[in-house]
Design a protein around this motif. Structure first.
Motif: not given
Length: 433
Positions: A163-168, A174-179
């Motif tokens: 979903t994130l790859l398609t929309l953003t 990667i930022l969510l991974d770091l969070l």
């Protein structure tokens, strides 16, 4: 209600560790999923994509046998904090390379190798920490809970990442991974105390002596050793499968990114159901039989459904049959290991296990990539419509991968049949719960 309160009290530290580390694992899994898609889109090669996993596992396998000595000697909490921080640093490097348009596949190979090296120390430390934090009577329940979270990660990873790859873009993943890393790091640092398992002999041993003691334990416990070798053989088949599966789904007619995400999600759901079953099942009369039957069900179904199927629903049915019993297998194997191996020896023995059980994984990934790119796909190009193999496995790109999955199904079933006859493995059922 009182039972729930008692359970939460008994497992308080484990629950915090489990929830936060699972959240961090979800972030890492989404990044890895996105990078696999990025790699295949950039190069269209099963081998180059499979090399990502080879580079992760190779240093892990080579160095694991020595890591147990360090894991048993050093503070488990510090090991986990340092390892997680290093993984986050590697993720930041990927983000910077991506933002500057400099990311190359060899960058990922190097970073995966470094992460794999750190995992050699982190994994046994994490396994021992869980044994320390968990009362013995909760081993099976905790194993089921870990399988549950792993299954949930398998479900959520393709959904969120796709979903994130398609929309953003990959940046947000990667930022969510770091969070999620930040949440896990703070929780482990501030809210979890891992007691020290005292063992004076470990302090006196050198790294080589500790590695030798782990191997000697397995040498004198043939049931555990043969069970590990059984899993090593299964891991070989599974890793060839893992190198082949994305290449087939992404290449076949009716496949693609969305199809890969759907099948992976269904796989996660199947494992989630299996995890719930594993958590609520009573203690089986034979844990060894549960392990053997679970692996036989997996090996005798999924590969054939994927090989002969040509649509997402059929692939999903295969995935359910292939993965629903795996958490049950894992929980029973985990209980056997934790009951059989003394806590003060677990770091060294688990490290020896990691080397023996997982050395087939990089071999399988590499071989799977080579077989798809250099053998089966070129071979299927020459199959004409109407011929036996073309009728069974289709034509065009992806048909060679399907043919290879069929072969893997046969190899997997034979592996289960051979090791099922091993008498030393069956003796493990004599362990007192």
């Amino acid at each position: 209600m009182n039972l729930l309160k008692t359970l939460i009290k008994d497992l308080h530290s484990f629950l915090i560790l489990w929830i936060t580390q699972s959240l961090s694992a979800l972030g890492s899994s989404m990044t890895n999923f996105a990078l696999i898609i990025w790699s295949y889109q950039q190069h269209g090669s099963a081998l180059q994509t499979a090399m990502l996993s080879v580079c992760s596992y190779l240093p892990y396998v080579i160095m694991s046998i020595f890591a147990g000595a360090l894991s048993d000697k050093w503070n488990k909490k510090i090991i986990m904090l340092v390892s997680d921080s290093f993984a986050a640093l590697c993720t930041i490097v990927v983000l910077l390379l991506l933002k500057t348009g400099s990311l190359e596949i060899w960058h990922l190979y190097c970073l995966n190798a470094l992460n794999g090296l750190m995992n050699t120390i982190q994994q046994p430390a994490s396994d021992v920490a869980i044994s320390i934090l968990t009362p013995k009577n909760h081993y099976q329940k905790v194993s089921g809970m870990r399988s549950f979270s792993n299954s949930l990660i398998s479900i959520m990873t393709p959904i969120i990442a796709t979903t994130l790859l398609t929309l953003t873009s990959m940046d947000l993943i990667i930022l969510l991974d770091l969070l999620t890393f930040g949440v896990a790091f703070v929780s482990l640092l501030c809210f979890i105390k891992i007691p020290t398992a005292h063992n004076e002999n470990v302090k006196k041993e050198s790294v080589l002596q500790s590695a030798k003691s782990g191997l000697n334990f397995l040498k004198h416990n043939r049931g555990i050793l043969n069970l590990i070798l059984f899993l090593a053989a299964i891991n070989f088949t599974a890793s060839v499968f893992n190198a082949t599966f994305p290449a087939m789904i992404l290449s076949r007619k009716g496949g693609g990114e969305v199809s890969l995400g759907i099948v992976n999600t269904v796989t996660g759901i199947a494992m989630l159901v299996g995890s719930v079953i594993a958590s609520i099942l009573p203690t089986p009369k034979s844990r060894v039989r549960m392990i053997c039957n679970s692996l036989l069900l997996s090996m005798s179904t999924e590969n054939f459904f994927l090989a002969f199927g040509s649509s997402v629903p059929v692939w999903c049915i295969g995935s359910v049959l292939g993965w629903i019993a795996i958490p049950i297998m894992n929980s029973n194997m985990d209980v056997i290991f934790r009951n059989y191996i003394p806590i003060e020896m677990q770091g060294r023995v688990y490290s020896a296990r990691n080397t023996l059980q997982f050395f087939t994984i990089p071999i399988g990934y590499f071989l799977g990539g080579v077989l798809v790119d250099k053998v089966f796909e070129p071979f299927m190009i020459y199959q004409q419509t109407g011929e036996v193999l073309a009728t069974l496995f289709g034509t065009g790109k992806g048909s060679g991968a399907a043919f290879l999955l069929f072969i893997l199904g046969i190899v997997g079933v034979l592996t289960c049949v051979i090791f099922r006859k091993n008498t030393d493995i069956w003796k493990l059922d004599r362990i007192t719960e």
